[in-house]
Structure formats: C-alpha cells, structure tokens
Write an enzyme that holds these catalytic residues in place. Structure first.
Site, PDB file in Angstrom:
ATOM      1  N   LYS A   1     -14.479  18.185  25.827  1.00 43.82           N
ATOM      2  CA  LYS A   1     -15.262  18.643  24.779  1.00 43.82           C
ATOM      3  C   LYS A   1     -16.652  18.223  24.740  1.00 43.82           C
ATOM      4  O   LYS A   1     -17.568  18.856  24.505  1.00 43.82           O
ATOM      5  CB  LYS A   1     -14.347  18.002  23.204  1.00 43.82           C
ATOM      6  CG  LYS A   1     -13.455  18.928  22.846  1.00 43.82           C
ATOM      7  CD  LYS A   1     -12.851  18.386  21.616  1.00 43.82           C
ATOM      8  CE  LYS A   1     -11.516  19.154  21.478  1.00 43.82           C
ATOM      9  NZ  LYS A   1     -10.599  18.389  20.404  1.00 43.82           N
TER      10      LYS A   1
ATOM     11  N   ASP B   1     -19.826  26.535  16.075  1.00 46.83           N
ATOM     12  CA  ASP B   1     -19.637  25.036  16.236  1.00 46.83           C
ATOM     13  C   ASP B   1     -20.925  24.434  15.842  1.00 46.83           C
ATOM     14  O   ASP B   1     -21.831  24.668  16.763  1.00 46.83           O
ATOM     15  CB  ASP B   1     -19.053  25.126  17.532  1.00 46.83           C
ATOM     16  CG  ASP B   1     -18.544  23.493  18.054  1.00 46.83           C
ATOM     17  OD1 ASP B   1     -19.295  22.498  17.452  1.00 46.83           O
ATOM     18  OD2 ASP B   1     -17.518  23.307  18.713  1.00 46.83           O
ATOM     19  N   ILE B   2     -20.913  23.384  14.840  1.00 48.93           N
ATOM     20  CA  ILE B   2     -22.037  22.839  14.726  1.00 48.93           C
ATOM     21  C   ILE B   2     -22.721  21.803  16.061  1.00 48.93           C
ATOM     22  O   ILE B   2     -23.670  21.990  16.361  1.00 48.93           O
ATOM     23  CB  ILE B   2     -22.322  21.959  13.583  1.00 48.93           C
ATOM     24  CG1 ILE B   2     -21.419  22.657  12.211  1.00 48.93           C
ATOM     25  CG2 ILE B   2     -23.489  21.296  13.037  1.00 48.93           C
ATOM     26  CD1 ILE B   2     -21.053  22.028  11.046  1.00 48.93           C
TER      27      ILE B   2
ATOM     28  N   ASP C   1     -12.389  25.189  11.974  1.00 47.53           N
ATOM     29  CA  ASP C   1     -12.624  26.238  13.211  1.00 47.53           C
ATOM     30  C   ASP C   1     -12.654  27.510  12.843  1.00 47.53           C
ATOM     31  O   ASP C   1     -13.067  28.603  13.744  1.00 47.53           O
ATOM     32  CB  ASP C   1     -11.583  25.902  14.337  1.00 47.53           C
ATOM     33  CG  ASP C   1     -11.984  24.428  14.996  1.00 47.53           C
ATOM     34  OD1 ASP C   1     -13.019  23.912  15.002  1.00 47.53           O
ATOM     35  OD2 ASP C   1     -10.794  23.571  15.295  1.00 47.53           O
TER      36      ASP C   1
ATOM     37  N   LYS D   1     -19.582  20.684  24.867  1.00 49.04           N
ATOM     38  CA  LYS D   1     -20.631  20.702  23.749  1.00 49.04           C
ATOM     39  C   LYS D   1     -21.945  19.997  24.057  1.00 49.04           C
ATOM     40  O   LYS D   1     -22.866  20.206  23.409  1.00 49.04           O
ATOM     41  CB  LYS D   1     -20.054  20.167  22.360  1.00 49.04           C
ATOM     42  CG  LYS D   1     -18.702  20.772  22.163  1.00 49.04           C
ATOM     43  CD  LYS D   1     -18.113  20.220  20.634  1.00 49.04           C
ATOM     44  CE  LYS D   1     -16.968  20.751  20.322  1.00 49.04           C
ATOM     45  NZ  LYS D   1     -16.655  20.959  18.677  1.00 49.04           N
TER      46      LYS D   1
ATOM     47  N   ASN E   1      -8.252  20.710   4.780  1.00 49.03           N
ATOM     48  CA  ASN E   1      -7.631  19.912   5.835  1.00 49.03           C
ATOM     49  C   ASN E   1      -7.399  18.523   5.300  1.00 49.03           C
ATOM     50  O   ASN E   1      -8.237  18.257   4.215  1.00 49.03           O
ATOM     51  CB  ASN E   1      -8.280  19.972   7.217  1.00 49.03           C
ATOM     52  CG  ASN E   1      -9.593  19.229   7.310  1.00 49.03           C
ATOM     53  OD1 ASN E   1      -9.880  18.146   6.951  1.00 49.03           O
ATOM     54  ND2 ASN E   1     -10.529  20.031   7.464  1.00 49.03           N
TER      55      ASN E   1
HETATM   56  N1  CTP Z   1     -17.138  20.535  14.708  1.00 51.29           N
HETATM   57  C1  CTP Z   1     -18.609  21.088  14.399  1.00 51.29           C
HETATM   58  N2  CTP Z   1     -18.527  22.463  14.150  1.00 51.29           N
HETATM   59  C2  CTP Z   1     -17.303  22.969  14.045  1.00 51.29           C
HETATM   60  C3  CTP Z   1     -15.988  22.378  14.445  1.00 51.29           C
HETATM   61  C4  CTP Z   1     -16.080  20.913  14.820  1.00 51.29           C
HETATM   62  O1  CTP Z   1     -19.598  20.391  14.890  1.00 51.29           O
HETATM   63  N3  CTP Z   1     -17.266  24.453  13.712  1.00 51.29           N
HETATM   64  C5  CTP Z   1     -17.243  19.105  15.314  1.00 51.29           C
HETATM   65  C6  CTP Z   1     -16.535  17.965  14.453  1.00 51.29           C
HETATM   66  O2  CTP Z   1     -17.018  17.529  13.501  1.00 51.29           O
HETATM   67  C7  CTP Z   1     -16.116  16.894  15.584  1.00 51.29           C
HETATM   68  C8  CTP Z   1     -15.891  17.765  16.792  1.00 51.29           C
HETATM   69  O3  CTP Z   1     -16.448  18.908  16.814  1.00 51.29           O
HETATM   70  O4  CTP Z   1     -17.154  15.963  15.732  1.00 51.29           O
HETATM   71  C9  CTP Z   1     -14.417  18.361  17.094  1.00 51.29           C
HETATM   72  O5  CTP Z   1     -14.410  19.168  18.003  1.00 51.29           O
HETATM   73  P1  CTP Z   1     -13.469  20.487  18.123  1.00 51.29           P
HETATM   74  O6  CTP Z   1     -13.677  21.142  19.321  1.00 51.29           O
HETATM   75  O7  CTP Z   1     -13.389  21.386  16.855  1.00 51.29           O
HETATM   76  O8  CTP Z   1     -12.293  19.557  18.173  1.00 51.29           O
HETATM   77  P2  CTP Z   1     -10.705  19.761  17.385  1.00 51.29           P
HETATM   78  O9  CTP Z   1     -11.022  20.078  15.828  1.00 51.29           O
HETATM   79  O10 CTP Z   1     -10.121  18.331  17.539  1.00 51.29           O
HETATM   80  O11 CTP Z   1     -10.226  21.063  18.021  1.00 51.29           O
HETATM   81  P3  CTP Z   1      -9.285  21.585  18.963  1.00 51.29           P
HETATM   82  O12 CTP Z   1      -8.732  20.625  19.882  1.00 51.29           O
HETATM   83  O13 CTP Z   1      -8.488  22.441  18.233  1.00 51.29           O
HETATM   84  O14 CTP Z   1     -10.565  22.407  19.939  1.00 51.29           O
END
Ligand code: CTP
Length: 407
Positions: free
Chosen positions: A338, A303-304, A277, A342, A208
C-alpha cells in the site's frame, strides 16, 4: 516533581479525586487539596489530608488564613491548578471571574497552567451555558480533560462522567513532563480520525467500528509537541482535544474535500481515519422494505492518500504523508504494498485480528513501515504509540528538509 493544587468541587466524582491525588503522588508530585463546600459533603477532608499529608484548604475565612493571604501565597507557588471534578457551577465562576471561595479566588490569582476535568449530568454538559463557559476558558488557555461517556451517577447514560483517574494523571503528566519536547513547533499537522458514514437513505448508512482514538491520540501528541493541529474527524469519533482545530465530516467524499483543500498548508498529514472504500448515492426518501432481497450498488470512493501521494513533491509543498493499514494477515507485506501503491512516506500497519489492538480499545500494537525499514511497536497505550509514530514522521520531515537544503 511539581507542586499541584488539586481543586475538588461538589460532584459524585469527588471520590475519584482521591485516586487522582494518589496517582499524582506516585508520579512524584506534591499535592495540596482544595475542597469546595459542597465537595466536603461527598468526601471528608480527612481522606485527602491522610493521602496528601497536608492540611486540606477549604475556607477563605479560616482564622490565620489571611495573615499571609493564603490563596495568594499558594497561587504563586503551585506549578499547576487541576480541578477534578469541575462542576458546572465552578466552571461558570471561573469563566466569569467570580471569586467567592478559596478555589475560585486562587484561580484568579494564579499564573500556573489550569486544567479542568468536568463532571456533570450529560444535559448539563451539553447546555449552551456550559459549552460557552468552557469555550471562554479554553480560549484563555485553560485545558480540559474531556469527560467520559457511559452510565452516570444520576442514572442517565451519556457524556459527563469524570475522566478516569489514570487518564487525568496521564494528561497532567504529559503537560508537566520535563522532557515535553517542542519538536513540532512552527509545523502544521493535519490528522484524520474515526469512521466515515455513507448514507443509504435519510435514516440509514454504511459505517465502520473505528472510534477515532488513535487519530485523536496523534492529534493530541502533535499539539503537545508544539504543532498547530487540524483534526478532521468522522461521525461518532471520540472528542477532539481542546487545543486543536476540529473539522467534522460525515462521508468519505466530505473527508476527501476537507483534506485536499487543506493539505498544501500542512507539513504532515496522518490519515488515521477508517475511510469507506465504497459509497452509494443516497436515496432521497427512506427505502421501504419489500418481500425480496435488496440490492445496493456501491461505487469506489476517491482514495485520499493516493490523491495526496500524487501531488508533486515540491511545487505544491506536498506534506509528509502517513497512512494506516488495517490487516489481518501478512501484515507487513500488505502494508508495504500500500505504501508503494499510494506513494506515501510511512505506513502504520495494524493487526486488527488481535483483540487488544486496533478498533475500540485504548491500546495498540503496530509496525511503522518506511520504504526501507520496519519498526515494531509492541502493545502499549494509543498515546504512547502516537508518540512513536510522530517520532518516525519527524525523522522523515527532517530528512526531507536536509534533502531540500542539499539540492
Ligand atoms: N484511505 C484514504 N482514502 C480512502 C480509503 C482509505 O485515504 N478512500 C486511507 C486510510 O485513512 C488509511 C489507508 O488509506 O490511512 C488505508 O488504506 P486502504 O487501502 O483503504 O486499506 P484498507 O482499508 O486496510 O483496505 P484494503 O486492504 O481493503 O485495501
């Protein structure tokens, strides 16, 4: 106001040092320019003299210079020695204690902080001798303003161009700023930055556009506030500041492992990385094209942040957690959802539909959202945004500490 010795050594970037001198003066600092012999081939001392309103020092052996041993005299009065541009030659001399001119002698004689802004051809900058010399110097506390990447005067494209004058001035300002607050002294901060790459086969990946600038700015600001900082960055992210521990990762899975294994040792985790993701199992061999469409099956990554949010708050010493949310519409509502899902402490919502904020630019405009409040941070440099994010994180950290003391 500080008294800054500006060392100018012989590179084409020497002309930019004129802008640096002017920028430092605009901030109210007094500047004395010290030019090496080869710097004088690129820019005339008169230019610096006119700007700094001071005699330019270039000769160790000028008659009279030793009446008061000038390099010792200046070395003991300056608040900082800044060398911009710093050539491979000067870096080598500093690293090995060679003192054959005014600047190199003064470097050995001063106890003031030293900042180098290297500039050279990209192969020279990557040469093990230069890398090792810079490592030696950073180990001794010398600070490095990383060179930029792009078109170099020698016609090459790569990393080695002197950092932009305003960035050098900003760096110096940050170091000198009288209000440099050590509010994170004794704290450990983990920051993630940049993209992750999910390999398709040995030559292709899904990535990305994240540049890592926001995460690196947060890491630099946390270090400036006295924290011990670990920066976990994805591939291609802008270089880590010299004063942080840098961990390089590639995929979302690697980043998950790197963060989860370290999180419990940290007081604050800021997930600024754009983590994929979805991932896939990389083919062992290069996928050859066929006539029809190619279907790749992607699977969700772990998701970390959510895994960090699921850690028990106290027993494991769960760090304060800050996430980012890249949104294009209904920014605050989506980001807050979110935050709740989370189970994290703060979320920094980024409107990525704006051209001047988010990916690949040096500015950002965000909203910092907690379970109970939302604070708008208008468009400004990522360094300034980083400071606002850390102000908010520090508030959560002290509230948590107060809560623990009460209970
Ligand atoms: N993040 C993470 N682990 C992942 C994906 C994302 O820790 N596998 C963290 C990113 O570092 C960021 C946050 O989660 O701090 C973003 O959340 P996310 O839910 O992934 O949001 P978007 O990428 O904006 O996606 P979407 O709106 O598609 O859910």
């Amino acid at each position: 106001m500080a008294f800054i010795a500006l060392g100018v050594t012989g590179g084409i970037g020497a002309y930019k040092a004129v802008e640096i001198a002017r920028g430092l003066q605009k901030q109210g600092h007094e500047v004395v320019a010290i030019m090496s012999r080869s710097a004088r081939r690129f820019v005339r001392p008169l230019t610096f003299e006119a700007i700094t309103q001071r005699e330019v020092i270039s000769d160790l052996w000028k008659p009279g210079a030793n009446a008061r041993i000038e390099h010792i005299d200046i070395a003991s009065t300056i608040d900082m020695l800044l060398v911009a541009p710093a050539t491979a030659n000067t870096i080598g001399k500093f690293a090995h204690g060679m003192a054959d001119d005014f600047l190199t002698s003064m470097y050995l004689a001063t106890t003031a902080p030293v900042v180098l802004a290297p500039a050279m051809n990209s192969n020279m900058f990557a040469h093990p001798a230069v890398v090792e010399n810079l490592r030696l110097l950073t180990e001794r506390g010398v600070r490095i303003v990383e060179p930029g990447s792009g078109y170099l005067a020698c016609g090459w494209i790569g990393k080695g161009r002197l950092a932009e004058p305003e960035d050098v001035v900003l760096y110096v300002q940050g170091m000198l700023s009288a209000d440099a607050r050590h509010t994170l002294a004794g704290k450990r901060v983990l920051v993630t930055a940049g993209p992750t790459y999910e390999d398709i086969d040995p030559v292709r990946y899904i990535g990305n556009r994240s540049s890592g600038r926001m995460g690196v700015a947060i890491a630099a600001e946390a270090a400036r506030r006295g924290a011990s900082v670990t920066l976990v960055s994805g591939p291609g992210a802008v270089p880590a500041p010299a004063n942080v521990t840098s961990v390089a990762v590639r995929s979302a899975g690697d980043m998950h492992a790197a963060v989860m294994s370290r999180a419990a040792d940290h007081d604050l985790v800021v997930m600024a990385a754009a983590v994929a993701d979805y991932t896939l199992s990389a083919a062992a061999q290069k996928i050859a094209k066929g006539d029809g469409p190619l279907t790749l099956t992607l699977e969700r990554t772990r998701d970390i942040l959510a895994d960090l949010g699921a850690l028990p708050t106290r027993a494991n010493g769960r760090p304060v957690l800050v996430g980012f949310a890249a949104e294009t519409h209904d920014v605050v509502a989506h980001a807050r959802a979110k935050l709740t899902r989370k189970k994290i402490d703060l979320i920094v919502a980024n409107d990525v539909s704006r051209a001047d904020a988010g990916f690949e630019v040096d500015t950002n405009a965000v909203t910092i959202i907690s379970p109970t409040a939302a604070e708008d941070v208008p468009l400004q440099s990522k360094a300034a945004v980083a400071a606002r994010i850390l102000d908010s994180a520090e508030r959560v950290m002290s509230e948590r500490l107060a809560g623990e003391v009460r209970s």
